[in-house]
Every structure is written in structure tokens, then in C-alpha cells.
Design a protein around this motif. Structure first.
Motif, PDB file in Angstrom:
ATOM      1  N   LYS A   1       0.857  -1.299   0.009  1.00 45.04           N
ATOM      2  CA  LYS A   1       0.072   0.007  -0.092  1.00 45.04           C
ATOM      3  C   LYS A   1       0.857   1.297  -0.007  1.00 45.04           C
ATOM      4  O   LYS A   1       0.313   2.278  -0.484  1.00 45.04           O
ATOM      5  CB  LYS A   1      -0.880  -0.030   1.099  1.00 45.04           C
ATOM      6  CG  LYS A   1      -2.202  -0.767   1.084  1.00 45.04           C
ATOM      7  CD  LYS A   1      -2.948  -0.642   2.401  1.00 45.04           C
ATOM      8  CE  LYS A   1      -3.986   0.510   2.248  1.00 45.04           C
ATOM      9  NZ  LYS A   1      -5.020   0.616   3.463  1.00 45.04           N
TER      10      LYS A   1
ATOM     11  N   GLY B   1      -2.670  -2.322  -3.927  1.00 46.96           N
ATOM     12  CA  GLY B   1      -2.020  -2.238  -2.796  1.00 46.96           C
ATOM     13  C   GLY B   1      -2.317  -3.360  -1.623  1.00 46.96           C
ATOM     14  O   GLY B   1      -3.456  -3.416  -1.212  1.00 46.96           O
TER      15      GLY B   1
ATOM     16  N   PRO C   1      -2.213  -4.667   2.138  1.00 42.65           N
ATOM     17  CA  PRO C   1      -2.144  -4.080   3.252  1.00 42.65           C
ATOM     18  C   PRO C   1      -1.087  -4.376   4.354  1.00 42.65           C
ATOM     19  O   PRO C   1      -0.456  -3.798   5.098  1.00 42.65           O
ATOM     20  CB  PRO C   1      -3.393  -4.368   4.141  1.00 42.65           C
ATOM     21  CG  PRO C   1      -3.931  -5.818   3.201  1.00 42.65           C
ATOM     22  CD  PRO C   1      -3.232  -5.569   1.973  1.00 42.65           C
TER      23      PRO C   1
ATOM     24  N   GLU D   1     -11.460  -3.605  -1.024  1.00 45.37           N
ATOM     25  CA  GLU D   1     -10.263  -3.104  -0.522  1.00 45.37           C
ATOM     26  C   GLU D   1     -10.635  -3.408   1.150  1.00 45.37           C
ATOM     27  O   GLU D   1      -9.554  -4.049   1.943  1.00 45.37           O
ATOM     28  CB  GLU D   1     -10.020  -1.625  -0.413  1.00 45.37           C
ATOM     29  CG  GLU D   1      -8.719  -1.150   0.085  1.00 45.37           C
ATOM     30  CD  GLU D   1      -8.619   0.283   0.035  1.00 45.37           C
ATOM     31  OE1 GLU D   1      -7.593   0.901   0.832  1.00 45.37           O
ATOM     32  OE2 GLU D   1      -9.290   0.866  -1.046  1.00 45.37           O
TER      33      GLU D   1
ATOM     34  N   GLU E   1      -8.536  -5.903   3.488  1.00 39.08           N
ATOM     35  CA  GLU E   1      -7.875  -5.483   4.777  1.00 39.08           C
ATOM     36  C   GLU E   1      -8.177  -6.483   6.146  1.00 39.08           C
ATOM     37  O   GLU E   1      -7.547  -6.959   6.974  1.00 39.08           O
ATOM     38  CB  GLU E   1      -8.449  -4.108   5.192  1.00 39.08           C
ATOM     39  CG  GLU E   1      -8.059  -3.069   4.193  1.00 39.08           C
ATOM     40  CD  GLU E   1      -6.553  -2.574   4.563  1.00 39.08           C
ATOM     41  OE1 GLU E   1      -6.335  -2.886   5.624  1.00 39.08           O
ATOM     42  OE2 GLU E   1      -6.213  -1.687   4.034  1.00 39.08           O
TER      43      GLU E   1
END
Length: 350
Positions: free
Chosen positions: A54, A74, A76, A224, A228
Motif C-alpha cells: 500500500k 496495494g 495491506p 479493499e 484488509e
């Protein structure tokens, strides 16, 4: 794949600016830009994805303005290569469940690009017609302990072979026996497969990880947040250990690509231009005396450097740090970085 920190390239490669975003060889293009230039000759840019940390998404966007921002993904946190391979396979399969994909490290040198593209075309053809997991294999030139090794089965087809064994980073004695046997190749870390084949391999060999990635709706606004939640629970394992060493359907295409993973300063030295004393210099203001076989890199090209009486050394000077060590000790740079981390305020130099 562009998420590594490249700590063996300290002090040029740092946490904020790792080696894939650096012009290591002084060509005018960074490693990730060269990788993009190479593969975009046969893969349209809308089908090229970058997966990185990220922290490096903005840097990737700056260096590859040709890509749509949604194609730059990206992670995490760092979880080695199995997780990012599964993540991207899921993402690509959600767009096209019949897709073939190639996985490329962002920081490798390939001098013979025409040969590379021919081998990739062959691999795509094989992957589209067979349930194969394909890797490109490089004929080893030395018993290197930093590479994975692929043992292949002989057959009448010289274009590709079934993989017999897959060994990740052996010790020196084992690497020597591999080299002597003649039926081993280096694993270049370049993989080609159909999304169905790799997702099936994850179901079979890394079932728990496969289950964890089922819960996300890929290429959506919710992706996203879902990732996460998944990543902290995901096992940290390489695609080599997790899949390729276990799968029965792995094939290798031998390829003479003028390849190097540029994993150490010595490998950069070997691929860099050198003067009559075998010194690899980038700055015009470096004078050497009684010095041979050195790699010398100065961050500030307006700085002068005088090197007298050094042979086979790595000398790298940046704004924050200076490294001087024998080329034979390039594998210890990771240890130097680790030691610096434990020093009071040492982090600011990394």
C-alpha cells in the motif's frame, strides 16, 4: 509483483524507495518501468496489473502513468508471494474466468527480450490448452544459493519439460550437486497459467488460504475493506513452497534470457558497464588508483570520490548512509541493515 523492500540493496534501496523503483543499472528507466516496457509489447496495458505494498501505490502511479489507477493494487501487509498470487488470480478471474496470466517480478533484468517474448507466447499457448502451471527455467552458471532450482524430466520435446522436483534456495553443497547433474534449472520466478489451473492448485494445496479469499467481491468498492480483514489471518508462505513444490502439473520452459534477478550488488556489478580496471562506475567524478573490480555508486553525481587501493569492494554513498564492504560479503548486507535497526535512531537510515 512489486512489493519487496530490497534490503540487500541498502543503502540505495530503502523502506520508502525500494529497488524496483530505482534505476539500478543507470539505463534511464527504473526496474518496474523496464518490466512494464517488456510485457506491454504483448499484453495490452488495460490487462497489466501491479500488486505492491500500500505504501508504494502512489510511487507506482508516478512511475507507470500509462496504467489505470484501479490496475495498481496495494497489499495491506507483506505476506510473501502465495497470497498476492491468489489475490490477483481471483481479481483477474472475476473479470475473465477463462483468462491466462503471467506473473512477473518487477525487479528482474532480461537482456534478450525477443527470446523472452517468444517463450511467453509459447507458455500462454500451453496454458490455454492444458491444466499446466508453467515456469521459465534458466540454465545455471554457478551453484547459487539464492535461487530456487527446478529438476526436469527428459522427454523428446525440447521446448518444455515436466518438473520432477522443485527446491527453494538450497545450501551450497546441494547447489553444487544440482549444477553437476545437468538436469536442473534456476527458477526465474516467472509463472504462466490459466486462472482456473492456479485457483484449482490453491484449492488443493493451500485450502485454508483459498477459503479465506472466497469472501470478497472482487473489482468492487467493497474489495479493499474485505482484503484488509483477510490479510492479517493469511499464512505467510511463498508460491514456491505452497504450490509449486507440491503440484504434479508443473512444467518448465528452458530459456536463455540474459536473465538476472539483480538480487545483490554483485549481480548488479556483473551486469554493469565497467572501465579498463573492471570498476563499475556511474559518476564522471570518480578517480580510482590501484583499485580493481569495485562497484561504486554515488547518489550525488556532482560529488567527487577518490578510491585508492581497494579491490572487489561495494562502495555506495547516499544522502543518509555510506556502505563500504567486500563484494564477497554482499549477502551480509541484510544483517548490516538488521543491526542498524537495533541501533538507537538507526531506523532513520533505512
Amino acid at each position: 509483483m512489486a512489493g519487496g523492500i530490497g534490503s540487500r540493496f541498502w543503502p540505495m534501496s530503502t523502506q520508502k524507495y525500494p529497488k524496483q523503483f530505482q534505476d539500478i543499472l543507470g539505463t534511464g528507466r527504473t526496474m518496474i518501468q523496464q518490466t512494464y516496457d517488456r510485457i506491454s509489447q504483448i499484453v495490452p496495458k488495460e490487462n497489466i496489473f501491479v500488486i505492491t505494498n500500500k505504501e508504494y501505490v502512489d510511487l507506482t502511479e508516478q512511475q507507470l502513468p500509462e496504467l489505470n489507477s484501479e490496475n495498481i493494487v496495494g497489499e495491506p501487509m507483506m505476506k510473501n508471494t502465495a497470497a498476492c498470487n491468489l489475490y490477483m488470480a481471483k481479481k483477474i478471474a472475476a473479470k475473465n474466468p477463462e483468462a491466462n496470466m503471467i506473473v512477473l517480478p518487477a525487479d528482474h533484468l532480461i537482456l534478450k527480450e525477443t527470446v523472452f517474448l517468444q517463450k511467453v507466447e509459447l507458455a500462454f499457448e500451453l496454458a490455454s490448452q492444458n491444466d499446466y502451471l508453467i515456469t521459465l527455467g534458466i540454465t545455471p552458471t554457478r551453484p547459487d544459493t539464492g535461487y530456487g532450482y527446478i529438476q526436469f524430466e527428459e522427454n523428446n520435446n525440447s521446448d518444455f519439460y515436466k518438473v520432477k522436483t522443485f527446491t527453494e534456495k538450497p545450501d551450497l553443497e546441494i547447489a553444487k550437486t544440482f549444477l553437476e547433474s545437468g538436469d536442473f534449472l534456476w527458477n526465474a520466478g516467472i509463472f504462466i497459467w490459466n486462472v482456473k489451473s492456479i485457483l484449482s492448485a490453491f484449492d488443493q494445496h493451500l485450502e485454508e488460504m483459498s477459503q479465506q479469499f472466497l469472501s470478497c467481491e472482487y473489482n468492487s468498492n467493497a474489495e479493499e475493506q474485505c482484503i484488509e480483514l483477510i490479510y492479517p489471518k493469511v499464512n505467510k508462505i511463498s508460491i514456491d513452497n505452497g504450490i509449486l513444490e507440491k503440484a504434479e502439473n508443473v512444467f518448465v520452459i528452458p530459456a536463455d534470457l540474459g536473465w538476472s534477478d539483480l538480487g545483490t550488488w554483485t549481480s548488479v556489478y556483473e551486469n554493469a558497464q565497467k572501465d579498463e580496471n573492471k570498476n563499475a562506475l556511474k559518476s564522471k567524478h570518480i578517480l580510482t588508483y590501484n583499485s580493481k573490480g569495485n562497484i561504486i555508486r554515488l547518489k550525488n553525481n556532482n560529488k567527487a570520490a577518490i578510491i585508492d587501493g581497494l579491490n572487489n569492494y561495494i562502495i555506495v554513498d547516499t544522502e543518509k548512509a555510506l556502505l563500504i564492504c567486500p563484494r564477497d560479503n554482499d549477502q551480509l548486507i541484510k544483517d548490516y541493515v538488521q543491526d542498524l535497526k537495533t541501533e538507537k535512531k538507526g531506523e532513520k537510515f533505512l
